[in-house]
Design a protein around this motif. Structure first.
Motif, PDB file in Angstrom:
ATOM      1  N   PHE A 135       8.162  10.176   2.206  1.00 20.92           N
ATOM      2  CA  PHE A 135       6.889  10.478   2.621  1.00 20.92           C
ATOM      3  C   PHE A 135       6.179   9.117   3.107  1.00 20.92           C
ATOM      4  CE2 PHE A 135       8.346  13.777  -0.139  1.00 20.92           C
ATOM      5  CZ  PHE A 135       7.888  14.811   0.432  1.00 20.92           C
ATOM      6  N   HIS A 136       5.223   9.322   3.725  1.00 19.76           N
ATOM      7  CA  HIS A 136       4.379   8.237   4.288  1.00 19.76           C
ATOM      8  C   HIS A 136       3.387   8.005   3.295  1.00 19.76           C
ATOM      9  CE1 HIS A 136       5.643   9.378   8.274  1.00 19.76           C
ATOM     10  NE2 HIS A 136       5.571   8.128   8.422  1.00 19.76           N
ATOM     11  N   GLY A 137       3.011   9.004   2.259  1.00 21.43           N
ATOM     12  CA  GLY A 137       1.919   8.636   1.229  1.00 21.43           C
ATOM     13  C   GLY A 137       2.147   9.811   0.228  1.00 21.43           C
ATOM     14  N   VAL A 138       2.149   9.610  -1.169  1.00 20.35           N
ATOM     15  CA  VAL A 138       2.152  10.491  -2.203  1.00 20.35           C
ATOM     16  C   VAL A 138       0.745  10.544  -2.914  1.00 20.35           C
ATOM     17  CG1 VAL A 138       3.290  11.157  -4.129  1.00 20.35           C
ATOM     18  CG2 VAL A 138       4.705  10.132  -2.525  1.00 20.35           C
ATOM     19  N   LEU A 139      -0.004  11.595  -2.978  1.00 15.62           N
ATOM     20  CA  LEU A 139      -1.292  11.868  -3.532  1.00 15.62           C
ATOM     21  C   LEU A 139      -1.259  12.447  -4.818  1.00 15.62           C
ATOM     22  CD1 LEU A 139      -3.162  10.373  -1.312  1.00 15.62           C
ATOM     23  CD2 LEU A 139      -1.615  12.004  -0.064  1.00 15.62           C
ATOM     24  N   LYS A 154      -9.826   8.294   6.614  1.00 18.12           N
ATOM     25  CA  LYS A 154      -9.886   7.019   7.693  1.00 18.12           C
ATOM     26  C   LYS A 154      -9.510   5.898   6.412  1.00 18.12           C
ATOM     27  CE  LYS A 154     -10.807   8.977  11.258  1.00 18.12           C
ATOM     28  NZ  LYS A 154      -9.442   9.393  11.965  1.00 18.12           N
ATOM     29  N   SER A 155      -9.984   5.853   5.431  1.00 18.92           N
ATOM     30  CA  SER A 155      -9.524   4.765   4.476  1.00 18.92           C
ATOM     31  C   SER A 155      -8.085   4.946   4.028  1.00 18.92           C
ATOM     32  CB  SER A 155     -10.481   4.799   3.080  1.00 18.92           C
ATOM     33  OG  SER A 155     -11.582   4.649   3.547  1.00 18.92           O
ATOM     34  N   LEU A 156      -7.384   6.126   3.708  1.00 16.94           N
ATOM     35  CA  LEU A 156      -6.081   6.288   3.497  1.00 16.94           C
ATOM     36  C   LEU A 156      -5.214   6.004   4.771  1.00 16.94           C
ATOM     37  CD1 LEU A 156      -4.108   7.715   1.517  1.00 16.94           C
ATOM     38  CD2 LEU A 156      -4.285   9.701   3.023  1.00 16.94           C
ATOM     39  N   GLU A 157      -5.609   6.326   5.976  1.00 15.93           N
ATOM     40  CA  GLU A 157      -4.751   5.881   6.969  1.00 15.93           C
ATOM     41  C   GLU A 157      -4.656   4.254   7.331  1.00 15.93           C
ATOM     42  OE1 GLU A 157      -5.528   9.680  10.057  1.00 15.93           O
ATOM     43  OE2 GLU A 157      -6.909   8.079  10.109  1.00 15.93           O
ATOM     44  N   LYS A 158      -5.521   3.592   6.733  1.00 14.72           N
ATOM     45  CA  LYS A 158      -5.547   2.154   6.761  1.00 14.72           C
ATOM     46  C   LYS A 158      -4.590   1.765   5.800  1.00 14.72           C
ATOM     47  CE  LYS A 158     -10.504   1.321   8.348  1.00 14.72           C
ATOM     48  NZ  LYS A 158     -11.685   1.074   8.155  1.00 14.72           N
ATOM     49  N   VAL A 159      -4.564   2.447   4.749  1.00 18.08           N
ATOM     50  CA  VAL A 159      -3.886   1.786   3.623  1.00 18.08           C
ATOM     51  C   VAL A 159      -2.296   2.089   3.932  1.00 18.08           C
ATOM     52  CG1 VAL A 159      -3.172   2.170   1.029  1.00 18.08           C
ATOM     53  CG2 VAL A 159      -5.824   1.772   1.743  1.00 18.08           C
ATOM     54  N   LEU A 160      -2.075   3.225   4.454  1.00 16.38           N
ATOM     55  CA  LEU A 160      -0.613   3.929   4.836  1.00 16.38           C
ATOM     56  C   LEU A 160      -0.151   3.296   6.193  1.00 16.38           C
ATOM     57  CD1 LEU A 160      -1.000   7.425   3.302  1.00 16.38           C
ATOM     58  CD2 LEU A 160      -0.352   5.345   2.064  1.00 16.38           C
ATOM     59  N   ALA A 161      -1.007   2.602   6.677  1.00 20.25           N
ATOM     60  CA  ALA A 161      -0.325   2.236   8.317  1.00 20.25           C
ATOM     61  C   ALA A 161       0.624   1.225   7.995  1.00 20.25           C
ATOM     62  CB  ALA A 161      -1.759   1.545   8.971  1.00 20.25           C
TER      63      ALA A 161
END
Length: 313
Positions: free
Chosen positions: A79-83, A306-313
């Protein structure tokens, strides 16, 4: 991006104000693929940390509002991110899940908030790192220590360390009525550690939830104002939520803590402030996205995404 939400059962969501659902909606609207599982569905198998998860589609209906796909076994590092959005209590099974998530991080998974940071930050005891920002506070199992604290401060609040939503919070005034009984009951006769704080009369103006996202401060807080004779402002305890701009003092405190906590892997934090004092640092599943957005016009879910997308980019 493929985003896995590890959360409580979807059927338990309060769809009119659930922050996790608000996150899901905005991520889906931005074209991201949602996946869902419960913490019990995270497991170690065949040398990997795997989630028995399901694809998730959020629907506009207020009744049948979600659609789940077939169960698939996917390593978390795919996964790109796990929340991690499972609510407390922070019990042994919650702890076990964070250990599994830490193993997933070692395998390359991106987990927010990071499992190590969640473990290292008791939502109540963590405030003791910043003694200059907190009210007079005692953490103990001992009735005698609480009695001394009460004699000094006269009006105090006692709460368990693992409570949420205002559960188990008691105020004991100058007369000390039922102090020993309350401590014995909450502390299970010395078996459980309690937090005791000087009562803050500023609670009448609200227990303010301030959100920190990606090291930045959301400029509006949700003041959770006690109703009637209640001392608890928590929404779960009947408090009234009123969004309002941060005061200069509140912003100063939040801007001091935001970069410190973010650097430790705490991407999303809910500070609780009463009268400018920090009373809790919530890191498991902070809420109030919807209330702040609806009342202030500041789009918290979009800010989060938008903050999440920066972190996971």
């Amino acid at each position: 991006m493929d985003l896995l939400f590890v959360a409580d059962p979807l059927e338990s969501f309060k769809i009119n104000k659930d922050s996790t659902l608000a996150m899901m909606r905005v991520a889906q609207a931005d074209g991201h693929q949602l996946w869902f599982c419960q913490s019990r569905n995270v497991l170690w198998r065949d040398d990997f940390v795997v989630a028995d998860c399901q694809s998730l589609v959020i629907k506009p209906s207020s009744t049948a509002w979600f659609e789940l796909g077939a169960i698939e076994a996917r390593p978390l590092n795919t996964f790109h991110g796990v929340l991690m959005r499972t609510d407390p209590p922070f019990d042994i099974e919650y702890l076990n899940t964070t250990w599994l998530l830490s193993a997933a991080v070692r395998q390359g998974a991106k987990v927010l908030n990071t499992p190590m940071a969640i473990r290292d930050h008791s939502e109540k005891i963590s405030i003791t790192e910043f003694p200059e920002l907190i009210p007079p506070t005692l953490v103990t199992r001992e009735l005698s220590a609480i009695e001394v604290f009460h004699r000094e401060h006269q009006d105090i609040v006692i709460k368990p360390l693992d409570g949420m939503g205002g559960m188990g919070i008691f105020r004991v005034g100058p007369g000390g009525l039922n102090l020993a009984s309350i401590v014995e009951t909450l502390g299970e006769n010395g078996a459980r550690t309690l937090m005791v704080q000087r009562f803050l009369p500023e609670i009448a103006q609200g227990d303010k939830r301030v959100l920190l996202i990606g090291g930045e401060v959301v400029p509006f807080a949700l003041a959770r104002i006690p109703q009637g004779n209640e001392i608890r402002g928590n929404l779960a305890a009947g408090g009234k939520g009123v969004a309002m701009p941060l005061t200069d003092a509140e912003r100063k405190v939040a801007e001091r803590l935001a970069p410190i906590l973010n650097a430790r892997g705490l991407f999303l934090v809910g500070l609780d402030l009463i009268g400018g004092y920090v009373t809790e640092i919530n890191v498991t599943s902070p809420t109030c996205f919807v209330e702040i957005t609806e009342q202030s016009g500041f789009d918290v879910p979009q800010f989060w995404l938008k903050s999440l997308e920066k972190v996971l980019a």
